[in-house]
Design an enzyme around this catalytic site. Structure first.
Site, PDB file in Angstrom:
ATOM      1  N   ASP A 162      -0.300 -10.181   8.823  1.00  0.00           N
ATOM      2  CA  ASP A 162       0.026 -11.260   9.766  1.00  0.00           C
ATOM      3  C   ASP A 162       1.233 -12.082   9.342  1.00  0.00           C
ATOM      4  O   ASP A 162       1.822 -12.789  10.175  1.00  0.00           O
ATOM      5  CB  ASP A 162      -1.184 -12.182   9.939  1.00  0.00           C
ATOM      6  CG  ASP A 162      -2.249 -11.533  10.825  1.00  0.00           C
ATOM      7  OD1 ASP A 162      -1.965 -10.457  11.398  1.00  0.00           O
ATOM      8  OD2 ASP A 162      -3.362 -12.091  10.916  1.00  0.00           O
TER       9      ASP A 162
ATOM     10  N   GLU B 239       5.886  -3.617  11.805  1.00  0.00           N
ATOM     11  CA  GLU B 239       4.693  -2.769  11.787  1.00  0.00           C
ATOM     12  C   GLU B 239       3.614  -3.555  11.063  1.00  0.00           C
ATOM     13  O   GLU B 239       3.659  -3.708   9.843  1.00  0.00           O
ATOM     14  CB  GLU B 239       4.993  -1.442  11.074  1.00  0.00           C
ATOM     15  CG  GLU B 239       6.044  -0.593  11.779  1.00  0.00           C
ATOM     16  CD  GLU B 239       5.614  -0.102  13.156  1.00  0.00           C
ATOM     17  OE1 GLU B 239       4.404  -0.098  13.447  1.00  0.00           O
ATOM     18  OE2 GLU B 239       6.492   0.263  13.947  1.00  0.00           O
TER      19      GLU B 239
ATOM     20  N   GLU C 204      -9.627  -7.385   9.780  1.00  0.00           N
ATOM     21  CA  GLU C 204      -9.185  -6.173   9.084  1.00  0.00           C
ATOM     22  C   GLU C 204      -9.587  -6.290   7.616  1.00  0.00           C
ATOM     23  O   GLU C 204      -9.011  -7.108   6.889  1.00  0.00           O
ATOM     24  CB  GLU C 204      -7.651  -6.095   9.214  1.00  0.00           C
ATOM     25  CG  GLU C 204      -7.051  -4.880   8.615  1.00  0.00           C
ATOM     26  CD  GLU C 204      -5.503  -4.916   8.624  1.00  0.00           C
ATOM     27  OE1 GLU C 204      -4.907  -6.010   8.595  1.00  0.00           O
ATOM     28  OE2 GLU C 204      -4.916  -3.834   8.617  1.00  0.00           O
TER      29      GLU C 204
ATOM     30  N   ASN D 165       0.801  -1.232   0.000  1.00  0.00           N
ATOM     31  CA  ASN D 165       0.000   0.000   0.000  1.00  0.00           C
ATOM     32  C   ASN D 165       0.834   1.284   0.000  1.00  0.00           C
ATOM     33  O   ASN D 165       0.338   2.334  -0.405  1.00  0.00           O
ATOM     34  CB  ASN D 165      -1.030  -0.002   1.137  1.00  0.00           C
ATOM     35  CG  ASN D 165      -0.414  -0.073   2.497  1.00  0.00           C
ATOM     36  OD1 ASN D 165       0.749  -0.451   2.636  1.00  0.00           O
ATOM     37  ND2 ASN D 165      -1.169   0.275   3.516  1.00  0.00           N
TER      38      ASN D 165
ATOM     39  N   ASP E  99      11.332 -17.711   3.277  1.00  0.00           N
ATOM     40  CA  ASP E  99      11.964 -18.163   4.519  1.00  0.00           C
ATOM     41  C   ASP E  99      13.481 -18.013   4.449  1.00  0.00           C
ATOM     42  O   ASP E  99      14.128 -17.591   5.409  1.00  0.00           O
ATOM     43  CB  ASP E  99      11.632 -19.638   4.792  1.00  0.00           C
ATOM     44  CG  ASP E  99      10.192 -19.797   5.239  1.00  0.00           C
ATOM     45  OD1 ASP E  99       9.505 -18.756   5.374  1.00  0.00           O
ATOM     46  OD2 ASP E  99       9.751 -20.943   5.434  1.00  0.00           O
TER      47      ASP E  99
ATOM     48  N   CYS F 162      -3.066   0.751   7.036  1.00  0.00           N
ATOM     49  CA  CYS F 162      -3.077   0.083   8.336  1.00  0.00           C
ATOM     50  C   CYS F 162      -3.777   0.967   9.353  1.00  0.00           C
ATOM     51  O   CYS F 162      -4.392   0.482  10.289  1.00  0.00           O
ATOM     52  CB  CYS F 162      -1.663  -0.251   8.782  1.00  0.00           C
ATOM     53  SG  CYS F 162      -0.608   1.169   8.898  1.00  0.00           S
ATOM     54  N   THR F 163      -3.702   2.286   9.138  1.00  0.00           N
ATOM     55  CA  THR F 163      -4.295   3.224  10.089  1.00  0.00           C
ATOM     56  C   THR F 163      -5.721   3.627   9.705  1.00  0.00           C
ATOM     57  O   THR F 163      -6.244   4.591  10.258  1.00  0.00           O
ATOM     58  CB  THR F 163      -3.435   4.498  10.183  1.00  0.00           C
ATOM     59  OG1 THR F 163      -3.187   4.951   8.853  1.00  0.00           O
ATOM     60  CG2 THR F 163      -2.123   4.264  10.891  1.00  0.00           C
TER      61      THR F 163
ATOM     62  N   LYS G 130      13.312  -6.077  -0.176  1.00  0.00           N
ATOM     63  CA  LYS G 130      12.438  -6.984  -0.937  1.00  0.00           C
ATOM     64  C   LYS G 130      11.112  -6.263  -1.133  1.00  0.00           C
ATOM     65  O   LYS G 130      10.284  -6.200  -0.243  1.00  0.00           O
ATOM     66  CB  LYS G 130      12.206  -8.307  -0.204  1.00  0.00           C
ATOM     67  CG  LYS G 130      11.709  -9.357  -1.156  1.00  0.00           C
ATOM     68  CD  LYS G 130      10.441 -10.099  -0.781  1.00  0.00           C
ATOM     69  CE  LYS G 130       9.157  -9.463  -0.491  1.00  0.00           C
ATOM     70  NZ  LYS G 130       8.276  -9.178  -1.625  1.00  0.00           N
TER      71      LYS G 130
ATOM     72  N   GLY H 110       3.963 -11.097   8.974  1.00  0.00           N
ATOM     73  CA  GLY H 110       5.045 -10.575   9.814  1.00  0.00           C
ATOM     74  C   GLY H 110       5.164 -11.322  11.140  1.00  0.00           C
ATOM     75  O   GLY H 110       6.262 -11.415  11.713  1.00  0.00           O
TER      76      GLY H 110
HETATM   77  N1  LIG Z   1       1.547  -1.009  10.873  1.00  0.00           N
HETATM   78  C1  LIG Z   1       1.964  -0.461   9.743  1.00  0.00           C
HETATM   79  O1  LIG Z   1       2.813   0.420   9.724  1.00  0.00           O
HETATM   80  C2  LIG Z   1       1.388  -0.891   8.433  1.00  0.00           C
HETATM   81  C3  LIG Z   1       0.797  -2.134   8.291  1.00  0.00           C
HETATM   82  N2  LIG Z   1       0.305  -2.531   7.080  1.00  0.00           N
HETATM   83  C4  LIG Z   1      -0.378  -3.814   6.992  1.00  0.00           C
HETATM   84  O2  LIG Z   1       0.010  -4.501   5.802  1.00  0.00           O
HETATM   85  C5  LIG Z   1      -1.032  -5.324   5.332  1.00  0.00           C
HETATM   86  C6  LIG Z   1      -1.244  -5.085   3.859  1.00  0.00           C
HETATM   87  O3  LIG Z   1      -0.055  -5.182   3.160  1.00  0.00           O
HETATM   88  P1  LIG Z   1       0.351  -6.517   2.377  1.00  0.00           P
HETATM   89  O4  LIG Z   1       1.423  -6.139   1.416  1.00  0.00           O
HETATM   90  O5  LIG Z   1      -0.852  -7.207   1.853  1.00  0.00           O
HETATM   91  O6  LIG Z   1       0.947  -7.389   3.564  1.00  0.00           O
HETATM   92  P2  LIG Z   1       1.715  -8.792   3.487  1.00  0.00           P
HETATM   93  O7  LIG Z   1       2.014  -9.172   4.891  1.00  0.00           O
HETATM   94  O8  LIG Z   1       1.000  -9.748   2.635  1.00  0.00           O
HETATM   95  O9  LIG Z   1       3.080  -8.458   2.715  1.00  0.00           O
HETATM   96  C7  LIG Z   1       3.960  -7.494   3.181  1.00  0.00           C
HETATM   97  C8  LIG Z   1       5.320  -7.738   2.567  1.00  0.00           C
HETATM   98  O10 LIG Z   1       5.843  -8.963   3.070  1.00  0.00           O
HETATM   99  C9  LIG Z   1       6.183  -9.815   2.005  1.00  0.00           C
HETATM  100  N3  LIG Z   1       6.011 -11.173   2.483  1.00  0.00           N
HETATM  101  C10 LIG Z   1       4.866 -11.837   2.716  1.00  0.00           C
HETATM  102  N4  LIG Z   1       5.136 -13.077   3.192  1.00  0.00           N
HETATM  103  C11 LIG Z   1       6.488 -13.186   3.254  1.00  0.00           C
HETATM  104  C12 LIG Z   1       7.385 -14.222   3.643  1.00  0.00           C
HETATM  105  N5  LIG Z   1       6.964 -15.387   4.082  1.00  0.00           N
HETATM  106  N6  LIG Z   1       8.703 -13.984   3.569  1.00  0.00           N
HETATM  107  C13 LIG Z   1       9.190 -12.809   3.129  1.00  0.00           C
HETATM  108  N7  LIG Z   1       8.380 -11.785   2.734  1.00  0.00           N
HETATM  109  C14 LIG Z   1       7.056 -11.977   2.808  1.00  0.00           C
HETATM  110  C15 LIG Z   1       5.264  -9.408   0.876  1.00  0.00           C
HETATM  111  O11 LIG Z   1       5.759  -9.844  -0.368  1.00  0.00           O
HETATM  112  P3  LIG Z   1       4.774 -10.186  -1.595  1.00  0.00           P
HETATM  113  O12 LIG Z   1       4.068  -8.911  -1.934  1.00  0.00           O
HETATM  114  O13 LIG Z   1       5.711 -10.632  -2.653  1.00  0.00           O
HETATM  115  O14 LIG Z   1       3.848 -11.243  -1.106  1.00  0.00           O
HETATM  116  C16 LIG Z   1       5.309  -7.895   1.049  1.00  0.00           C
HETATM  117  O15 LIG Z   1       6.503  -7.379   0.531  1.00  0.00           O
HETATM  118  C17 LIG Z   1      -2.230  -4.960   6.168  1.00  0.00           C
HETATM  119  O16 LIG Z   1      -2.443  -5.936   7.149  1.00  0.00           O
HETATM  120  C18 LIG Z   1      -1.828  -3.641   6.815  1.00  0.00           C
HETATM  121  O17 LIG Z   1      -2.506  -3.379   8.008  1.00  0.00           O
HETATM  122  C19 LIG Z   1       0.404  -1.733   5.984  1.00  0.00           C
HETATM  123  C20 LIG Z   1       0.987  -0.489   6.080  1.00  0.00           C
HETATM  124  C21 LIG Z   1       1.459   0.044   7.323  1.00  0.00           C
HETATM  125  O1  LIG Z   2      -0.669   1.733   5.771  1.00  0.00           O
HETATM  126  C1  LIG Z   2      -0.749   2.711   6.427  1.00  0.00           C
HETATM  127  O2  LIG Z   2      -1.756   3.009   7.040  1.00  0.00           O
HETATM  128  C2  LIG Z   2       0.337   3.746   6.420  1.00  0.00           C
HETATM  129  O3  LIG Z   2       1.440   3.381   7.142  1.00  0.00           O
HETATM  130  C3  LIG Z   2      -0.352   4.963   6.936  1.00  0.00           C
HETATM  131  O4  LIG Z   2       0.241   6.109   6.609  1.00  0.00           O
HETATM  132  P1  LIG Z   2      -0.664   7.421   6.820  1.00  0.00           P
HETATM  133  O5  LIG Z   2      -1.532   7.150   7.992  1.00  0.00           O
HETATM  134  O6  LIG Z   2       0.298   8.521   7.077  1.00  0.00           O
HETATM  135  O7  LIG Z   2      -1.440   7.551   5.567  1.00  0.00           O
END
Ligand SMILES: NC(=O)C1=CN([C@@H]2O[C@H](COP(=O)(O)OP(=O)(O)OC[C@H]3O[C@@H](n4cnc5c(N)ncnc54)[C@H](OP(=O)(O)O)[C@@H]3O)[C@@H](O)[C@H]2O)C=CC1
Ligand SMILES: O=C(O)[C@H](O)COP(=O)(O)O
Length: 496
Positions: free
Chosen positions: A247, A264, A391, A169, A230, A298-299, A192, A249
């Site tokens: 998740d 995060e 979510e 995002n 992995d 995420c927010t 990555k 993460g």
């Molecule tokens: N707290 C925060 O600051 C934020 C949290 N988010 C959270 O992120 C999520 C949405 O983002 P999204 O991209 O779908 O999240 P994902 O967890 O699916 O992916 C995040 C990143 O991790 C990579 N990834 C996934 N699985 C693995 C693995 N097993 N090993 C190594 N890398 C991996 C993905 O690669 P690939 O794309 O190739 O699968 C991507 O680059 C939401 O839950 C949102 O709340 C988003 C922004 C801010």
């Molecule tokens: O995914 C998210 O929510 C971002 O980390 C949020 O950034 P923003 O709240 O400053 O738009």
């Protein structure tokens, strides 16, 4: 256009290369993977699929480059970062276009993401200069039993190689929020990028390349996570992982070894609206917080907890604003654009259907075309519905009506997530009491949750993360304190 002008060397035929050794390379695997345009739902870009050997080589090069980089004067590191920031700004339109095509981010917001990222880099360079030039000197005679016969000098040193994994995002902004603090602090970085968003991220990397960073210091690897995820996250050369995502993460954190983690993760940010709130302000923030980038933040406001006495009025005001949201493609700056993938749209649809079947009221008719889902306010939501706890990452706002403030706080604290939350009230004392009681990393008073401004601390409790982001915190997190103790032959006191 992507892959043209100063970005031409990123392309080999129709496939984007990966970045290692200060060069753009085609993987020896000969394989490619596709980035699907969420709007057209057809292949838009192709990426190289890197091999394990290429990954190992990247980490070897990163280790070597880091040793030399740690000896580069801090002001020179800052200078290089400022150059990269300027290049990002110069090339904002082409990078923004990638965001529009890869993640369907509205055109204007895409440009904002790139400019915000450049500002992030500039601020980090300046903050790094201040933080990292400061050390401490401790004297021992404050601790019982000691004389003044030693001096303890401490300062911050780099960790080594930082693995940076950003989400789809904010593929540019949440990459630089890891890369810039790592580099100013004297670390190397392996990035990555997310599959959707890779091409924008690779273009951003080219700005660092053009800024002249040493070869091997920054690398960008494109892999299939199912095959090499992995191996990447448990690689023995890693000294720190900075991850933003969902998740996935949690599993990565559990497998990671003895390295500092900045995780995060997801959120289910609650918006508590009290009976004395300014309802116009609350409604405007629920719209902005819930529907910006179609709820894929995420927010984002992911649940509204409204006091019974004002809930009808609030819902009415929010509904008027929902009707005004434009829905369509990102190219024309629609408010609501297609969500990132078909599987994401299916997941969101599942949450809506579950709520409807269990008796929630949908104020708008459910409508979906491909990945495009029209915004919906779901009222009378109850705890047995999935939307209460999960979510959605889509343009849906559930509303739960509460009788007491305690009920709202208790709901917020029962979530497995604890990223941010917000409270609307005109009484500052009530606001502070609620804010203290909400177990989340941040509470916003009278505004929607937000990560920015980017130097503010940003952190989640429970399944929302480990550690804290924000420019200063990231620099601290990507460094370690090192002390040198000078032992004196005799105690030495001032004036004596
Ligand atoms: N707290 C925060 O600051 C934020 C949290 N988010 C959270 O992120 C999520 C949405 O983002 P999204 O991209 O779908 O999240 P994902 O967890 O699916 O992916 C995040 C990143 O991790 C990579 N990834 C996934 N699985 C693995 C693995 N097993 N090993 C190594 N890398 C991996 C993905 O690669 P690939 O794309 O190739 O699968 C991507 O680059 C939401 O839950 C949102 O709340 C988003 C922004 C801010
Ligand atoms: O995914 C998210 O929510 C971002 O980390 C949020 O950034 P923003 O709240 O400053 O738009």
């Amino acid at each position: 256009m992507a892959g043209s002008g100063v970005f031409a060397e990123l392309l080999d035929g129709d496939t984007f290369k990966y970045y290692a050794d200060g060069q753009w390379k085609r993987s020896t695997s000969g394989n490619s993977m596709t980035v699907i345009n969420p709007t057209s739902r057809s292949t838009y870009y192709k990426l190289s699929v890197c091999t394990k050997e290429e990954m190992d080589h990247m980490f070897d090069a990163a280790r070597e480059a880091q040793r030399a980089w740690a000896r580069v004067p801090l002001w020179r590191r800052a200078e290089a970062l400022h150059k990269a920031a300027a290049l990002l700004k110069q090339n904002k339109d082409v990078i923004a276009e990638c965001l529009v095509k890869e993640v369907a981010k509205p055109a204007k917001d895409s440009v904002t993401e790139v400019v915000r990222s450049a500002d992030f880099i500039d601020y980090t360079a300046e903050e790094g200069i201040r933080i990292l030039s400061e050390g401490k000197c401790l004297v021992p005679d404050s601790f019982p039993g000691n004389e003044r016969n030693k001096l303890c000098l401490s300062s911050r040193i780099p960790l080594g190689v930082v693995l940076a994994i950003p989400p789809f995002n904010y593929p540019v902004n949440l990459s630089v929020s890891k890369i810039a603090p790592a580099l100013i602090a004297g670390n190397a970085v392996v990035v990555k990028p997310p599959m959707q968003g890779s091409v924008a991220a690779l273009h951003m990397i080219q700005c660092f390349h053009l800024a002249g960073f040493p070869k091997g210091l920054i690398s960008a690897i494109t892999i299939k996570v199912a095959d090499l995820g992995d191996a990447l996250t448990t690689h023995p050369a890693i000294n720190c992982i900075s991850f933003t995502g969902g998740d996935s993460g949690i599993a990565i954190a559990k497998r990671a070894g003895m390295v500092p983690l900045q995780m995060e993760l997801g959120g289910k940010d609650a918006c508590i609206v009290l009976d004395d709130a300014d309802l116009d302000l609350a409604a405007a923030n629920i719209i902005k917080g819930g529907f910006s980038f179609s709820g894929q933040r995420c927010t984002a406001v992911k649940i509204v907890l409204a006091m019974d006495t004002i809930a009808n009025k609030l819902v009415e005001k929010v509904n008027v604003k929902v009707a005004r949201l434009s829905v369509g493609p990102p190219e024309v700056d629609s408010d609501i654009t297609p969500v990132v993938s078909e599987s994401s749209a299916d997941f969101i649809e599942g949450l809506v259907m579950d709520a409807r079947q269990k008796g929630a009221k949908l104020w708008q008719e459910y409508r979906r075309e491909g990945n495009l889902i029209w915004p919906i306010l779901i009222d009378n939501v109850r705890p047995d519905m999935r939307i209460t706890w999960e979510e959605p990452f889509g343009p849906i706002i559930p509303v739960i009506r509460i009788r007491t403030i305690e009920e709202g706080v208790q709901h917020c604290n029962s979530s497995r997530y604890g990223l941010q939350g917000c409270v609307f009230t005109n009484n500052i004392h009530r606001a502070l009491i609620v804010s203290d009681a909400m177990e989340t990393g941040t509470v916003q008073i009278n505004s929607a949750p937000a990560r920015g401004p980017d130097h503010f601390p940003f952190q989640g409790l429970r399944d929302s993360g480990i550690g804290s982001q924000g420019i200063t915190n990231s620099i601290h997190m990507m460094t370690k304190v090192k002390s040198t103790v000078i032992n004196l032959p005799v105690s030495s006191y001032t004036m004596g």
